[in-house]
Design an enzyme around this catalytic site. Structure first.
Site, PDB file in Angstrom:
ATOM      1  N   LYS A 177       0.844  -1.187   0.000  1.00  0.00           N
ATOM      2  CA  LYS A 177       0.000   0.000   0.000  1.00  0.00           C
ATOM      3  C   LYS A 177       0.884   1.244   0.000  1.00  0.00           C
ATOM      4  O   LYS A 177       1.910   1.289   0.681  1.00  0.00           O
ATOM      5  CB  LYS A 177      -0.909  -0.028   1.224  1.00  0.00           C
ATOM      6  N   SER A 227      -9.584   1.542   3.167  1.00  0.00           N
ATOM      7  CA  SER A 227      -8.741   2.360   2.307  1.00  0.00           C
ATOM      8  C   SER A 227      -7.678   1.561   1.535  1.00  0.00           C
ATOM      9  O   SER A 227      -7.030   2.101   0.629  1.00  0.00           O
ATOM     10  CB  SER A 227      -8.021   3.422   3.147  1.00  0.00           C
ATOM     11  N   SER A 236     -10.127  -0.912   7.166  1.00  0.00           N
ATOM     12  CA  SER A 236      -9.439  -0.634   5.905  1.00  0.00           C
ATOM     13  C   SER A 236      -8.704  -1.823   5.307  1.00  0.00           C
ATOM     14  O   SER A 236      -8.229  -1.746   4.177  1.00  0.00           O
ATOM     15  CB  SER A 236      -8.453   0.524   6.090  1.00  0.00           C
TER      16      SER A 236
END
Length: 648
Positions: A217, A297, A321
């Site tokens: 990420k 996210s 997330s």
């Protein structure tokens, strides 16, 4: 409709379509061969009727396929019954065997070749999606264990594997369905792969992650690539050092393929937003339905793992997330107990509740990755908390070696037998069809020997306001510290600086988001007095949040009912992406574990109209072994994971 039945229908109609094409092209090719081999010159008008032309060049270029001609073109190609084609000889010539045989052979050859022409490098179609049978990717759904076995047997090299994944990113993420899940590719990936191959050739292996392609990420620091959190204000910002967990990955022999797109600032930025959207990276798509949302996210990590763009991906979670995008993208996602993994070098929201975690296609792969990174980091005090499996006298400071925890030892196919599981029912009733899938999951667990106890409520008080106070204070404090770590030449100097730049550049984002949370964080304090006031409110909120969520929440429920773990719905099916109205969450269950900083793991529970659904198991601090044991047995008994179809 059952997934396997739907795939069977799809394959059956696919076969009919294949042979229909074979017949059509054979007839057309036969007529063409007759004309070409005839004595008279064919008329251009007839040839124009027979030779197909692309109907949508733009789509043909994007998906690398030959689009089928529309019906208005197709219906005029073959003359109606009784029509005489010019250029055909007399009946005496047509009776000659050679005259008919050669065109027939040519027709069969051309017809079969045209009907069986591949639809693209990865076998997907712009409209109809693809099935596993059509996908030519050699490492599709491959696990870490299978990859290591292939390396040992010499069936492929690390360089071949890495190049294949990079090619797939180009074909599926940049082109084709254009998932937009990978924000940047590591230019050093192939050089690293070649070095790892040399080590294998010398009989050396760094362990189970040797040569394993991983995507991170884009809020996790990498010293050889920018780390941006999806913000245009961090575009090109290369941190001075790797995050601790990235150091560990490199030492273990993993190949960092690149960075994944995400909800900007891990979705803590505005009064509302679209998950998977960032000002720098744009919107991530859901690989099961390109019009739907991947949740966030860790949107890019979830979509990339599901689409087989890496063997393993890593996301981060404050509240939901990791598990929400894992639910929407049909994969396994695990947020560990806060402190099991180091957070050093990760752009933060909350020191108390943030953690990175595995996002994988199987529970076993998640367990492998979890153990490899469960190492004490002297720079992150949470990793030295009592209960950490590597904390007792193993700081890992010397070369970050620490103790490798083998979580695969807890993966037992009878892991559900004899377990007492609390069913957290608060999300029930929001979607009756999702409720039906949960009842089916419960039936599986009960058949496996688990006892289910309904738990309508976990906490006796609502601490949502306290949780927000904690997030806001820790976001401001943590982000200021991160910006400071970038040095004097850093792209942004402080949260106040970021807020001011956003105000001056609002028109650049078309008004899609308001960045209200960043402005609130910037205004939280402006001098020492206001900082002390904010700190006092924060400390009060933190104490109450942890007490209610832990002692009076999960810990109390587990003890009162003698539970091994709790479970609930991970979320709803993926909603349609809507940049105007934002996200459309219907149900979730991550808050109890998130506010307690306790572990949670989600695994596929089934599907609804082709969209994946997940079930979450959560429990007390450091309960990863039992959660993995339960999740693994459920996974093995249901096998609900199915690869995405990129439906458009």
């Amino acid at each position: 409709m059952n997934v396997r039945f739907r795939e069977y229908i799809s394959i059956s109609f696919g076969n009919l379509f294949l042979f229909g094409n074979l017949f059509l092209f054979s007839v057309l090719s036969y007529i063409l061969a007759l004309i070409v081999l005839g004595l008279d010159s064919p008329q251009p008008r007839v040839l124009n009727q027979i030779i197909p032309t692309p109907t949508n060049p733009a789509r043909m270029k994007r998906y690398s396929i030959n689009p089928k001609p529309d019906a208005s073109t197709r219906k005029n190609r073959i003359p109606m019954k009784g029509t005489k084609l010019k250029g055909i000889k007399s009946s005496d010539d047509r009776s000659n065997v050679a005259f008919w045989a050669w065109p027939l052979l040519i027709a069969l050859f051309l017809g079969f070749g045209s009907a069986c022409e591949p639809t693209g490098g990865d076998g997907y179609s712009a409209k109809d999606g693809y099935s596993l049978e059509q996908d030519s990717f050699p490492y599709l759904e491959m696990t870490v264990d299978e990859l290591q076995k292939g390396y040992r047997e010499g069936r492929f090299t690390v360089a071949e594997v890495v190049q294949a994944y990079l090619d797939r990113i180009d074909a599926i993420d940049r082109e084709g369905p254009a998932l937009n899940s990978v924000r940047a590719v590591n230019a050093q990936a192939m050089a690293v792969a070649e070095e790892l191959d040399r080590e294998l050739a010398a009989g050396e292996s760094r362990g189970v992650l040797h040569g394993v392609p991983v995507l991170l990420k884009d809020n996790i620091n990498t010293a050889d690539m920018p780390t941006t959190a999806g913000s245009v204000f961090l575009e090109g910002s290369v941190p001075p050092a790797d995050a601790f967990l990235v150091e560990r990955l490199r030492e273990a022999g993993a190949v960092i393929l690149g960075k994944t797109n995400l909800s900007e600032w891990a979705n803590f930025h505005s009064s509302f937003s679209s998950s998977g959207w960032s000002s720098l990276g744009g919107q991530v798509k859901n690989p099961y339905d390109l019009s739907r949302n991947p949740c966030g996210s860790s949107s890019g990590s979830g979509a990339a793992a599901s689409a087989n763009l890496a063997m393993l991906t890593i996301g981060t979670e404050t509240n939901g997330s990791i598990v929400c995008p894992s639910n929407a993208n049909g994969i396994v996602g695990l947020k560990p107990t806060v402190g099991l993994w180091s957070r050093s070098g990760i752009i933060p929201i909350s020191y108390t509740t943030d953690s990175a975690g595995p996002m994988t296609r199987t529970v076993r792969d998640a367990a492998i990755l979890l153990g490899a990174l469960a190492v004490v980091d002297p720079a992150d005090g949470m990793t030295m908390a009592e209960g950490h499996p590597a904390a007792a006298g193993n700081s890992g400071a010397a070369g970050h070696s620490g103790v490798v925890v083998d979580y695969t030892q807890f993966l037992q196919e009878d892991g559900l037998a004899g377990k007492r599981l609390g069913f957290y029912t608060a999300p029930r009733g929001n979607h009756f069809r999702v409720d039906e899938r949960m009842e089916q999951a419960i039936a599986v667990m009960e058949a496996a020997g688990a006892e289910i106890i309904e738990i309508p409520r976990i906490s006796t008080e609502n601490v949502g306001g306290d949780a927000f106070t904690v997030l806001m204070y820790e976001f401001r404090e943590g982000l200021d510290a991160y910006f400071s770590s970038l040095g004097d030449g850093g792209a942004v100097s402080s949260v106040e600086d970021l807020s001011e730049r956003i105000r001056q550049s609002a028109s650049r984002y078309g008004g899609l988001v308001d960045y209200d949370l960043i402005h609130q964080a910037a205004e939280l304090w402006s001098d020492e007095q206001s900082r002390l006031e904010a700190e006092a409110a924060y400390e009060k909120a933190l104490e109450r949040m942890l007490r209610v969520s832990r002692d009076e929440g999960i810990d109390r429920i587990v003890e009162e009912h003698n539970l091994d773990a709790l479970f609930s719905y991970t979320g709803s099916p993926a909603w349609k992406t809507d940049l105007t109205l934002g996200d459309n969450f219907q149900l979730a269950s991550s808050s109890p574990s998130a506010r307690a900083a306790y572990p949670i793991v989600t695994v596929p529970m089934g599907e609804l109209d082709g969209l994946p659904l997940g079930i979450s198991f959560f429990g007390r601090a450091w309960s990863e072994p039992v959660l993995l044991e339960i999740a693994y047995d459920f996974e093995q008994k249901t096998k609900h994971r199915f690869a995405p179809s990129f439906f458009e």
